[in-house]
Structures are given as C-alpha cells and as structure tokens.
Design a protein around this motif. Structure first.
Motif, PDB file in Angstrom:
ATOM      1  N   ILE A 295      -1.393  11.644   6.510  1.00 61.01           N
ATOM      2  CA  ILE A 295      -0.879  10.048   6.990  1.00 61.01           C
ATOM      3  C   ILE A 295      -0.011   9.726   6.017  1.00 61.01           C
ATOM      4  CG2 ILE A 295      -0.820   7.573   7.495  1.00 61.01           C
ATOM      5  CD1 ILE A 295      -3.684   8.205   8.491  1.00 61.01           C
ATOM      6  N   PHE A 296      -0.824   9.849   4.892  1.00 63.81           N
ATOM      7  CA  PHE A 296      -0.165   9.504   3.231  1.00 63.81           C
ATOM      8  C   PHE A 296       1.526  10.559   3.225  1.00 63.81           C
ATOM      9  CE2 PHE A 296      -2.798   8.067  -1.024  1.00 63.81           C
ATOM     10  CZ  PHE A 296      -2.475   7.348   0.049  1.00 63.81           C
TER      11      PHE A 296
ATOM     12  N   PHE B 187      -1.507  -4.839  -5.686  1.00 64.24           N
ATOM     13  CA  PHE B 187      -1.820  -4.071  -5.396  1.00 64.24           C
ATOM     14  C   PHE B 187      -3.358  -3.780  -6.022  1.00 64.24           C
ATOM     15  CE2 PHE B 187      -3.578   0.774  -4.745  1.00 64.24           C
ATOM     16  CZ  PHE B 187      -4.120   0.093  -3.314  1.00 64.24           C
TER      17      PHE B 187
ATOM     18  N   TRP C 264      -6.456  -1.908  -6.557  1.00 66.04           N
ATOM     19  CA  TRP C 264      -7.944  -0.754  -6.050  1.00 66.04           C
ATOM     20  C   TRP C 264      -8.910  -0.675  -6.614  1.00 66.04           C
ATOM     21  CZ3 TRP C 264      -7.474   1.316  -1.625  1.00 66.04           C
ATOM     22  CH2 TRP C 264      -7.550   2.865  -1.548  1.00 66.04           C
TER      23      TRP C 264
ATOM     24  N   TYR D 240      -9.531   7.994  16.807  1.00 61.95           N
ATOM     25  CA  TYR D 240      -8.735   6.201  17.213  1.00 61.95           C
ATOM     26  C   TYR D 240      -7.838   6.362  18.084  1.00 61.95           C
ATOM     27  CZ  TYR D 240     -10.570   5.082  12.432  1.00 61.95           C
ATOM     28  OH  TYR D 240     -11.089   4.896  11.023  1.00 61.95           O
TER      29      TYR D 240
ATOM     30  N   TYR E 169      -7.690   6.690   7.439  1.00 63.69           N
ATOM     31  CA  TYR E 169      -6.656   5.962   7.810  1.00 63.69           C
ATOM     32  C   TYR E 169      -7.655   4.777   7.322  1.00 63.69           C
ATOM     33  CZ  TYR E 169      -5.701   2.176  11.320  1.00 63.69           C
ATOM     34  OH  TYR E 169      -5.117   0.919  11.747  1.00 63.69           O
ATOM     35  N   ALA E 170      -9.137   4.492   7.110  1.00 59.72           N
ATOM     36  CA  ALA E 170     -10.090   4.521   7.906  1.00 59.72           C
ATOM     37  C   ALA E 170      -9.981   4.004   5.574  1.00 59.72           C
ATOM     38  CB  ALA E 170     -11.762   4.332   7.516  1.00 59.72           C
TER      39      ALA E 170
ATOM     40  N   HIS F 151     -14.401  11.892   6.253  1.00 60.95           N
ATOM     41  CA  HIS F 151     -13.389  12.436   6.582  1.00 60.95           C
ATOM     42  C   HIS F 151     -12.715  11.178   7.757  1.00 60.95           C
ATOM     43  CE1 HIS F 151     -14.831  15.972   4.344  1.00 60.95           C
ATOM     44  NE2 HIS F 151     -15.556  15.149   3.632  1.00 60.95           N
ATOM     45  N   ASP F 152     -12.565   9.959   6.481  1.00 62.08           N
ATOM     46  CA  ASP F 152     -11.007   9.329   7.893  1.00 62.08           C
ATOM     47  C   ASP F 152      -9.415   8.859   6.888  1.00 62.08           C
ATOM     48  OD1 ASP F 152      -9.763   7.396   9.172  1.00 62.08           O
ATOM     49  OD2 ASP F 152     -11.720   7.137  10.805  1.00 62.08           O
TER      50      ASP F 152
ATOM     51  N   ARG G 296       0.690  -1.510  -0.596  1.00 66.85           N
ATOM     52  CA  ARG G 296       0.257  -0.224  -0.223  1.00 66.85           C
ATOM     53  C   ARG G 296       1.070   1.203   0.004  1.00 66.85           C
ATOM     54  NH1 ARG G 296      -4.455  -1.909   2.993  1.00 66.85           N
ATOM     55  NH2 ARG G 296      -4.308  -3.598   1.472  1.00 66.85           N
TER      56      ARG G 296
ATOM     57  N   ASN H 167      -7.188  10.635  12.208  1.00 71.53           N
ATOM     58  CA  ASN H 167      -8.479  11.027  13.287  1.00 71.53           C
ATOM     59  C   ASN H 167      -8.274  10.689  14.174  1.00 71.53           C
ATOM     60  OD1 ASN H 167      -9.241  11.636  10.769  1.00 71.53           O
ATOM     61  ND2 ASN H 167     -11.526  10.567  10.910  1.00 71.53           N
TER      62      ASN H 167
ATOM     63  N   PHE I  78      -5.967   3.149   4.269  1.00 65.52           N
ATOM     64  CA  PHE I  78      -4.952   2.051   5.325  1.00 65.52           C
ATOM     65  C   PHE I  78      -5.992   1.167   4.887  1.00 65.52           C
ATOM     66  CE2 PHE I  78      -3.076   5.586   5.134  1.00 65.52           C
ATOM     67  CZ  PHE I  78      -1.486   5.641   4.926  1.00 65.52           C
ATOM     68  N   LYS I  79      -7.054   0.839   5.568  1.00 65.29           N
ATOM     69  CA  LYS I  79      -8.412  -0.057   6.381  1.00 65.29           C
ATOM     70  C   LYS I  79      -9.417  -0.745   5.026  1.00 65.29           C
ATOM     71  CE  LYS I  79      -7.433  -1.026   9.244  1.00 65.29           C
ATOM     72  NZ  LYS I  79      -6.211  -2.566   9.999  1.00 65.29           N
ATOM     73  N   ASN I  80      -8.644  -0.062   3.764  1.00 67.29           N
ATOM     74  CA  ASN I  80      -9.891  -0.452   2.681  1.00 67.29           C
ATOM     75  C   ASN I  80     -11.546  -0.518   2.835  1.00 67.29           C
ATOM     76  OD1 ASN I  80      -7.252  -0.746   1.761  1.00 67.29           O
ATOM     77  ND2 ASN I  80      -7.958  -2.520   0.406  1.00 67.29           N
TER      78      ASN I  80
ATOM     79  N   PHE J  60      -1.035  11.710  12.798  1.00 67.77           N
ATOM     80  CA  PHE J  60      -2.020  12.563  11.731  1.00 67.77           C
ATOM     81  C   PHE J  60      -3.253  11.617  11.541  1.00 67.77           C
ATOM     82  CE2 PHE J  60       2.560  13.328  10.914  1.00 67.77           C
ATOM     83  CZ  PHE J  60       2.903  14.494  11.113  1.00 67.77           C
TER      84      PHE J  60
END
Lengths: 193, 548
Positions: free
Chosen positions: B373-374, B88, B90, A156, B59-60, B56-57, A5, A153, B63-65, A151
């Motif tokens: 995060i990215f 990968f 997507w 968590y 991570y979800a 708007h998340d 990823r 939300n 990263f958690k698809n 970074f």
C-alpha cells in the motif's frame, strides 16, 4: 486515513521464478482466473453505497488502477472493499465521499454536455475529469481507498485472489529464506564459486 | 507465558516504585528494580498484546494505528503561531511501547556525541551543551543492551570502544546491502554490517529472525525483534515483584506538603480515577508524554509544572533528521523480505567545520517504502502522477527493484522547539493535548541535504538505473522524541541530574528520550536503553542507601 500519514511515509520516511517480480505467465494466469471468478459470482449487493454511488466510485477506481494487460481495480474487487470500508473501518469518510460525488456530477456535466454520470463517460473523458480534480481531497480519498482495496489484505474485501500482490511481485509469506533478491543471490553464488 | 506469576498489588499497597510507561526505558527500569528486590508497578497507557496476536497487516498497523498512538496533537513551527490540529506523532501505545514497533537500528552513540559543545563551541540559534556523562561511563550499559536485550552485529571500521563483542552475528545481507556496499566502497567510504536489535540466531531463549520483513511499524510474532516485551519485561514479571498494569492512563504526579512525590493519579480501563501510592515515582513515558505529565502536574509549589523550576520541561525537543534517496535497479531486490537495514556507513558521523555547518550522521540502505500500500501511494517519484496505466506499470516493474538510501542526522537543541499543553484541544480523557512547536535548525536541514547528496552518489556508483531525492523539508512529524527534560549538572538549565533524579523532587526520576542532551545521529533507542540500565542500577543503589 489522513493526509499527514501519507506525508510522513515519504518523509519520515529462493533462486528462480519466486523472486522474479513480474512473472508474466503467472500474471496472465491470475488475470484469467480473476476474470473467471468475477464472472462466476453473482453481483453482490452493496451494503452502504447505493448502486449508483458504487458505479461512480467503481468507475473512478478503474481509471486509478485500470485493467491493462494485467488485472486492475475491477478484477481485484476494489469497489467491494470501499463499500465495506464505508460501513466500518473508514466510515468517518462516508460523508466526504458523498459530497465528492455531488461535485463529481458537476464536473462530468462540464466535461460533456448532457452527461449525467462519470461511469457513462469514455475512458479518455474520465481521465480528463480526474486530471482536473486530482488535487482535491475527494480524489485523494478515492485514490487512497483504491490503493488499499487493491494492495491491502484480502480479508478487507478487496485484493481478490491476491491479484494486487501478484501484479507487483509481492510474496506474502510468513517466513523467507535468503537470498532474497538478485544481488545477494549473486554474492552467495560468487562466494561458493 | 509468565503473566500468571506476575505480581498483583492492591491499590492500598504503597509499592517501592511506580514506573509510568513500559517501553524501551520503562521495561528495563522495571527489570532492574524488580530483580534487585523492589516492588514495582508499571502503568502503561495502552493494552497488553501477546506476541501471537501480532499479524502482517499493513493497513491495520500503518493506516488504522492498531498499536500506534491515536493521541490528538497540535502543531506549529514557531511559538508566535497558533498551533493547529495536525502533524504526526508515531509511538506505540502498548506494553513494550515503541520498542515493539521500532525498525531496530541500534547504533551506539560515540564519544564525540557527549562533548560537542566543548569541542565545537556555541552554535548560533541553538543551546548545544555537553552531557554530564561520557561514552566511557555509558559503555558497560550499551554492552548490557547488546547482551540482555539482544543486538546482532559485527565490528565496524570506526567503532567506539566496546568491552564485549556482539552476542550474535549480523543478519543476512539483502540486495540493498550488497549494492550499498558496492557503491560506498567505490567512493572510498566504509560500509559495514548494520547493528540491529533483531536476533540473527536464538539467544536468551528467544527465536532468531524469520526474515518475514514486518519489522518497521509492526510487532514481531517470533519474538526475534528485541523489544522490552520480548526481552526484559518477562524477567521483571518472573520475580513476582513486578506488576505491569495495562490501560492505565496517568494524569498527575501527586506531591505531599514536604514536596515529595506520593504516587500517581491515573484513569483505569473503565476511565475510573485511581491512585497508585509509591515511595518513589519514575517517569519513562517518552519524550512527549513525560514532559506533558509534568506540565499537567501543577501545584502551589510548582505552578509551572512539576520539577520545572528551570522552565526547561518540554524544551529543546529534537527529532533527528532523515533524508531519503530512492533508487531503481535492473534486477529484483525484493526489499520487503528480511529486516529493513543490513548495511550502514558512518563516514560522516562527526561534525566537520569544513562543511560550513554543524551536523553529523550516518547512512543506511533499506527497503523503507517496501510494503504494497505504501509503495502504491508513495513509491513513485515526487511530482509524477500516481494513478493510471503508467503508474500501474511503474508499480509492477519497480516494486521489487527499488530501495532507499537513507541519511540519518543530528538535530540541534533549540529552546523554542518544544512539547507543551495545547490551550484548547483535549484528548479522549479530557486532558490537554500535546502541542508541538518545531522548526528544524537551518544546520539540521543542511546536514540532511548533505547526506542526501552522498546517497545519490552511492546510488550512481552502485549502478542504479534511476534515483531521485525525496524533498528535504521542515519536519511535521516524528517518531523520535528527544531532549525535553534534559540531563545536566546545573539545576537552572536542566531538569534531571546525571543520575536521572529531578533537581527539584528527591524521589522523582525521569528516564526516556527526554533525558537526552544531544540527539545522536538518528537511532536513539539503544542509548535510551543504556541510560535505563544505568539509571535503574543507580536508583536501586540510592534505595539501598536510603537516599531516596
């Protein structure tokens, strides 16, 4: 979490203070506020990691995003995110994390005779250990978790008081109005002039 | 919402059409057929998510698809290698499919995309062929996409002919767009507002964009992004003749003794096997899942997979290439706000023999690595330590000051690049996992590098403080799944005819990224949608004339 990823990501791949990314007064304020918030809270217990494990992971996170003149992983409560993650959204990684901590102990002993924990090393010694292992999956895992904890939300468990977002100038509003940045604002001003 | 009025068909009913997949193509197909009086069941692998549930998340979603597929896949570069778990894939697995999470760049193909083989001749190492249709034949359907799905834009300097203007004007320009325009103009290129499938203003009863910035990889809670979920699926359902059945995972297309499709076998949400009967079957499952389903639907009549007498099912997989050049500027851009892209240039669209290799493309300016995060993981320069006080300082100073100039390029159809069934790995339903075999043609890599060079020049001309290249490498992941059941007049070298009917089975049709003959220049969804409008109209006409 997967390394592919992360690979994909790189390949595939109002006027005024609001958009001035690093408003240092604001950040100093955030730092003071965060320090106060952390100090006021009784240290919460960990749900998944043992106190010793949490100390080690926390010490790593604090070198990955150190407290400088702005808040870091410590003030953002990254370790509480990681502890929560190990019980839920990243629980598949717990075994790897524990294996990594065992390996870390060996590296610590090599770095400094008689040392038994990463947390007990001086920051420069800690950095030396981390540099020696930065290509390992274990470091990658803690690095990833630290970034999400800083970074992601706040729901968590990390990024307390949105500290991570504040230090980089991310304003998470559900609606934005143009102009968004300096150059499009300049264009608008130019047109009006 | 309209779901109350949607049809519910008992499994004992033989419907006119069963459509597998509810994405860019499936949603349009459902609307075109249901509004013409047909009964339609749409089977969707994923759940139905109401737009109000989008959030708007980062991570979800990344990263958690949360909406992206978790399908296990294997990957290799050459057919002689053993594929390993990894790579990968997507695509969004939900009602509306990847039209829900796409970035929304909506470039029409141009006339030159359809006849490259005739104009350029054979390309060594590739099986480049002409389309059996022309741009002119597809143009009315691109216009339908503009108006019915919703595209924002303004005329560009070298646009292909269009029969109607854009329904709504371009989105507000971002700092990346202003800088890109400045740099590109200095170099003599021709930048212009990006056509985007995001409404800049209310249209067809839908809201305009709120500039929240959560487009790429997310669902739009405002309904401003033009997914089929936001646009045509509600229209299909309002007819009372269309049922969209979520969490229905199709494993086989059934044939009768005469070689006609009778319906599809699927697992329902409780993993119970069900059979949906239909007079005709339409697969719109995407360029990986459609060939996979055909390959899983073996029979005595079709031992190598359904509708695969040509042996071409799953072959000629194309991804498009992407080359990135991030750059830093003196003042804040705040690229996390607003749609990803507001300016593009198409000066390199056609293949040019002077470059010494096949290929073409376009360039846009965007945030891309623009969420926290990215950015923390990937914002820094390649090879630079991405942790510690220095890295933190980099993030603090540059998160708001960075943008990406992105080159989008052709992929050649190469027969060995393919989707096939993995001999070992199984998915959660016990079915063979998708195996990717993919190595970019050398010309594809050269074109990616070529546009990256232009991107670096544009950064410099725009006054970037710093810019750098993300490495151009053989791709090991994709969001574009193209060419795997390609369209053609010759049943020996193609899977479907120009009406999207399989050459082998009269009442089996395919329409999605798998239908594409060439890859275009990087933004395939608009063409997939135009093909779906065209195919839906044709299939309805065949039904009317009793020709199915």
């Amino acid at each position: 979490m997967s390394s592919t990823r992360r690979t994909f990501i790189t390949s595939a791949a109002g006027l005024g203070a609001a958009w001035l990314a690093t408003d240092w007064a604001l950040v100093d304020d955030a730092l003071a506020h965060a320090a106060k918030a952390v100090a006021q809270q009784p240290a919460p217990s960990f749900t998944t990691l043992t106190a010793a494990e949490a100390r080690e992971v926390d010490a790593m996170a604090q070198r990955i995003l150190p407290t400088t003149n702005t808040p870091g992983a410590k003030e953002a409560g990254v370790i509480y995110f990681i502890d929560k993650a190990m019980a839920s959204f990243e629980k598949d990684a717990l075994l790897d994390l524990r294996k990594g901590l065992t390996d870390l102990r060996t590296r610590v002993a090599k770095q400094k005779k008689g040392a038994t924990s990463f947390a007990s090393l001086a920051p420069t010694e800690q950095d030396a250990v981390l540099r020696g292992m930065e290509k390992t999956d274990f470091f990658g895992l803690v690095h990833y978790l630290t970034m999400v904890g800083m970074f992601g939300n706040p729901s968590y468990g990390g990024n307390r008081d949105r500290i991570g977002w504040k230090i980089i100038g991310f304003d998470p509003q559900a609606v934005h109005q143009p102009p968004f940045g300096y150059y499009d604002a300049q264009l608008v001003r130019g047109k009006k002039a | 919402m309209t779901t109350q009025q949607a049809a519910r068909f008992p499994l004992t009913t033989t419907v006119d059409f069963v459509i597998v997949g509810s994405g860019a193509a499936g949603g349009i197909m459902a609307k075109e057929l249901a509004t013409r009086g047909h009964s339609v069941v749409v089977l969707e692998q994923g759940p139905r998510i109401h737009p109000s549930q989008f959030h708007h998340d980062e991570y979800a979603y990344f990263f958690k698809n949360e909406i992206a597929t978790k399908q296990p896949i294997t990957w290799r570069q050459k057919p002689t290698e053993e594929a390993k778990k990894g790579g990968f894939l997507w695509y969004a697995q939900m009602v509306g499919g990847s039209s829900v999470h796409f970035t929304a760049n909506f470039w029409r193909f141009r006339p030159v995309d359809f006849n490259e083989r005739s104009r350029l001749g054979a390309i060594p190492g590739a099986s480049l062929v002409d389309w059996p249709i022309t741009y002119e034949e597809l143009e009315p359907y691109y216009t339908k996409v503009d108006w019915e799905i919703g595209v924002s834009g303004a005329p560009g300097p070298s646009d292909p002919p269009r029969s109607r203007p854009y329904p709504v004007p371009p989105l507000p320009v971002k700092s990346s767009g202003v800088l890109f325009e400045r740099g590109a103009r200095k170099l003599g290129f021709h930048p212009y507002p990006a056509p985007m499938a995001i409404l800049s203003q209310p249209h067809n009863g839908r809201a305009g964009c709120q500039n929240c910035g959560y487009c790429q990889g997310f669902g739009c809670e405002y309904g401003a992004k033009s997914s089929t979920l936001a646009s045509v699926i509600p229209i299909a359902e309002r007819t009372g003749r269309c049922e969209v059945r979520p969490r229905a995972y199709v494993r086989k297309v059934e044939l009768d003794a005469r070689g006609r499709a009778t319906g599809v076998v699927y697992f329902d949400e409780n993993k119970q096997e069900q059979f949906q009967r239909a007079k005709a079957v339409i697969l719109c499952a995407n360029g990986a899942e459609t060939p996979r389903l055909l390959l899983m639907s073996k029979s005595n009549r079709f031992p190598d997979g359904l509708a695969n007498s040509s042996g071409m099912v799953g072959k000629h997989l194309m991804f498009n290439g992407g080359s990135l050049a991030p750059g830093l500027y003196e003042h804040p851009l705040n690229e996390y706000k607003g749609a990803q892209v507001t300016r593009i240039a198409h000066d390199w669209y056609d293949s040019d023999p002077k470059r010494g290799f096949y290929g073409g493309g376009g360039i846009d300016a965007r945030g891309d690595i623009n969420l926290p995060i990215f950015y923390a993981l990937n914002g820094n320069k390649p090879g630079v330590r991405n942790w510690g006080a220095e890295h933190k300082r980099f993030l603090e100073h540059n998160f708001s000051r960075q943008m990406v100039i992105f080159g989008h390029t052709t992929s050649l159809p190469v027969e060995t690049n393919s989707v096939s069934l993995d001999p070992k790995l199984k998915d959660d339903w016990g079915l063979p996992a998708i195996r990717f075999t993919y190595r970019d043609h050398d010309d594809d890599l050269k074109m990616m590098k070529y546009l990256q060079d232009r991107a670096m020049e544009i950064h410099e001309a725009a006054g970037a403080v710093q810019s750098w290249r993300s490495p151009v490498e053989v791709q090991t992941g994709t969001a574009h799944l193209l060419g795997t059941c390609r369209m053609g007049n010759d049943p020996k070298t193609s899977v479907i005819d120009k009406h999207h009917r399989t050459h082998d089975v009269k009442n089996l049709f395919l329409c999605d990224g798998s239908s594409l003959v060439t890859s275009g220049r990087g933004q395939p969804t608009m063409t997939i949608m135009a093909l779906a409008f065209r195919a839906g109209e044709r299939i309805a006409n065949f039904a009317k004339r009793n020709e199915i």
